[in-house]
Design a protein around this motif. Structure first.
Motif, PDB file in Angstrom:
ATOM      1  N   LEU A   5      37.741  53.892  20.671  1.00 21.59           N
ATOM      2  CA  LEU A   5      37.788  52.457  20.264  1.00 21.59           C
ATOM      3  C   LEU A   5      38.784  52.448  19.349  1.00 21.59           C
ATOM      4  O   LEU A   5      38.881  53.072  18.937  1.00 21.59           O
ATOM      5  CB  LEU A   5      36.868  51.977  19.185  1.00 21.59           C
ATOM      6  CG  LEU A   5      35.442  51.569  19.946  1.00 21.59           C
ATOM      7  CD1 LEU A   5      34.325  51.708  19.069  1.00 21.59           C
ATOM      8  CD2 LEU A   5      35.481  50.766  21.519  1.00 21.59           C
ATOM      9  N   SER A   6      39.824  51.253  19.500  1.00 13.83           N
ATOM     10  CA  SER A   6      41.149  51.635  18.507  1.00 13.83           C
ATOM     11  C   SER A   6      41.086  50.450  17.573  1.00 13.83           C
ATOM     12  O   SER A   6      40.166  49.607  17.647  1.00 13.83           O
ATOM     13  CB  SER A   6      42.389  51.121  19.719  1.00 13.83           C
ATOM     14  OG  SER A   6      42.510  49.580  19.821  1.00 13.83           O
ATOM     15  N   SER A  12      38.426  43.273  16.508  1.00 14.34           N
ATOM     16  CA  SER A  12      37.892  42.330  17.518  1.00 14.34           C
ATOM     17  C   SER A  12      36.336  42.167  17.934  1.00 14.34           C
ATOM     18  O   SER A  12      36.367  40.562  17.506  1.00 14.34           O
ATOM     19  CB  SER A  12      39.169  41.923  18.849  1.00 14.34           C
ATOM     20  OG  SER A  12      38.438  43.189  19.714  1.00 14.34           O
ATOM     21  N   LEU A  13      36.644  43.120  17.883  1.00 12.53           N
ATOM     22  CA  LEU A  13      34.812  42.952  17.887  1.00 12.53           C
ATOM     23  C   LEU A  13      34.016  42.767  17.082  1.00 12.53           C
ATOM     24  O   LEU A  13      33.156  41.456  16.819  1.00 12.53           O
ATOM     25  CB  LEU A  13      33.493  44.598  18.779  1.00 12.53           C
ATOM     26  CG  LEU A  13      34.182  45.072  19.821  1.00 12.53           C
ATOM     27  CD1 LEU A  13      33.891  46.722  19.453  1.00 12.53           C
ATOM     28  CD2 LEU A  13      33.330  44.064  20.898  1.00 12.53           C
ATOM     29  N   LEU A  28      24.826  43.400  11.963  1.00 12.84           N
ATOM     30  CA  LEU A  28      26.736  43.509  12.614  1.00 12.84           C
ATOM     31  C   LEU A  28      26.833  45.016  14.001  1.00 12.84           C
ATOM     32  O   LEU A  28      27.039  44.874  14.870  1.00 12.84           O
ATOM     33  CB  LEU A  28      27.511  43.068  11.710  1.00 12.84           C
ATOM     34  CG  LEU A  28      29.339  43.792  12.607  1.00 12.84           C
ATOM     35  CD1 LEU A  28      29.358  42.797  13.364  1.00 12.84           C
ATOM     36  CD2 LEU A  28      30.002  43.423  10.892  1.00 12.84           C
ATOM     37  N   THR A  29      25.589  46.007  12.681  1.00 13.64           N
ATOM     38  CA  THR A  29      25.829  47.157  13.659  1.00 13.64           C
ATOM     39  C   THR A  29      25.536  47.472  15.328  1.00 13.64           C
ATOM     40  O   THR A  29      25.727  47.836  15.854  1.00 13.64           O
ATOM     41  CB  THR A  29      25.597  48.617  12.956  1.00 13.64           C
ATOM     42  OG1 THR A  29      26.720  48.433  11.527  1.00 13.64           O
ATOM     43  CG2 THR A  29      25.501  49.508  13.324  1.00 13.64           C
ATOM     44  N   ARG A  30      24.120  46.549  15.134  1.00  9.25           N
ATOM     45  CA  ARG A  30      23.068  46.542  16.099  1.00  9.25           C
ATOM     46  C   ARG A  30      23.783  45.469  17.095  1.00  9.25           C
ATOM     47  O   ARG A  30      24.008  46.729  18.531  1.00  9.25           O
ATOM     48  CB  ARG A  30      21.671  46.072  15.732  1.00  9.25           C
ATOM     49  CG  ARG A  30      20.877  46.004  16.822  1.00  9.25           C
ATOM     50  CD  ARG A  30      20.280  45.826  16.211  1.00  9.25           C
ATOM     51  NE  ARG A  30      19.857  43.727  15.784  1.00  9.25           N
ATOM     52  CZ  ARG A  30      19.876  43.143  15.886  1.00  9.25           C
ATOM     53  NH1 ARG A  30      19.921  43.235  17.632  1.00  9.25           N
ATOM     54  NH2 ARG A  30      19.852  41.499  15.630  1.00  9.25           N
ATOM     55  N   THR A  42      30.972  53.795  10.270  1.00  7.85           N
ATOM     56  CA  THR A  42      32.566  53.357  10.665  1.00  7.85           C
ATOM     57  C   THR A  42      32.695  51.756  10.443  1.00  7.85           C
ATOM     58  O   THR A  42      33.984  51.155  10.299  1.00  7.85           O
ATOM     59  CB  THR A  42      32.342  53.390  12.105  1.00  7.85           C
ATOM     60  OG1 THR A  42      31.949  55.004  12.645  1.00  7.85           O
ATOM     61  CG2 THR A  42      33.332  53.490  12.653  1.00  7.85           C
ATOM     62  N   LEU A  43      31.799  50.851  10.324  1.00 11.33           N
ATOM     63  CA  LEU A  43      32.400  50.051  10.076  1.00 11.33           C
ATOM     64  C   LEU A  43      32.698  49.046   9.026  1.00 11.33           C
ATOM     65  O   LEU A  43      33.206  48.026   8.911  1.00 11.33           O
ATOM     66  CB  LEU A  43      31.297  48.834  10.844  1.00 11.33           C
ATOM     67  CG  LEU A  43      30.701  48.802  12.588  1.00 11.33           C
ATOM     68  CD1 LEU A  43      29.522  47.900  13.102  1.00 11.33           C
ATOM     69  CD2 LEU A  43      32.173  48.046  13.153  1.00 11.33           C
ATOM     70  N   TYR A  44      31.884  49.869   7.870  1.00 12.31           N
ATOM     71  CA  TYR A  44      32.266  49.629   6.565  1.00 12.31           C
ATOM     72  C   TYR A  44      33.521  49.218   6.350  1.00 12.31           C
ATOM     73  O   TYR A  44      33.795  48.086   6.000  1.00 12.31           O
ATOM     74  CB  TYR A  44      31.479  49.928   6.116  1.00 12.31           C
ATOM     75  CG  TYR A  44      30.193  49.691   5.919  1.00 12.31           C
ATOM     76  CD1 TYR A  44      29.309  48.031   5.309  1.00 12.31           C
ATOM     77  CD2 TYR A  44      28.826  49.737   6.663  1.00 12.31           C
ATOM     78  CE1 TYR A  44      28.759  47.700   5.082  1.00 12.31           C
ATOM     79  CE2 TYR A  44      27.479  49.795   6.168  1.00 12.31           C
ATOM     80  CZ  TYR A  44      27.285  48.222   5.849  1.00 12.31           C
ATOM     81  OH  TYR A  44      26.289  47.516   5.625  1.00 12.31           O
TER      82      TYR A  44
END
Length: 110
Positions: A5-6, A12-13, A28-30, A42-44
């Motif tokens: 994943l870039s 964008s996701l 959001l992670t789910r 990774t998302l934070y």
């Protein structure tokens, strides 16, 4: 097998999920995990970058006696997401023009 994943794809996701409904980190992670294996850790950093760039904003809301931080897409976030979607469609067509074999030895023209 998973494709890497870039940063732009992650952005964008996240923007796409938040565009549908304001959400908090775990939720959001789910949603993102429905299409790829990604952790909250990774998302934070992605969320912080999107906040810093003015694509998201936050507000707190009480839930079971605790505050949850919700993310909301901004007007600039919607514009950025539109650009990401256009770029994705172009990228997807380019990749599929080679990746999708027609079975007759020809490629392209998806």
């Amino acid at each position: 097998m998973a494709f890497p994943l870039s940063a732009q794809l992650l952005d964008s996701l996240v923007l796409s999920v938040v565009e549908n409904s304001d959400t908090y980190g775990y939720e959001l992670t789910r949603h993102i995990r429905e299409c790829t294996n990604v952790s909250e850790s990774t998302l934070y950093p992605v969320l912080r970058r999107l906040l810093k760039n003015g694509l998201l904003e936050t507000y707190d809301k009480e839930f079971l006696g605790r505050n949850r931080r919700y993310y909301h897409i901004t007007v600039n976030g919607i514009k950025a997401l539109d650009g990401y979607r256009k770029d994705w469609e172009e990228h997807k067509r380019s990749v599929e023009s080679i990746l999708i074999n027609r079975g007759d030895g020809t490629y392209g023209q998806i």
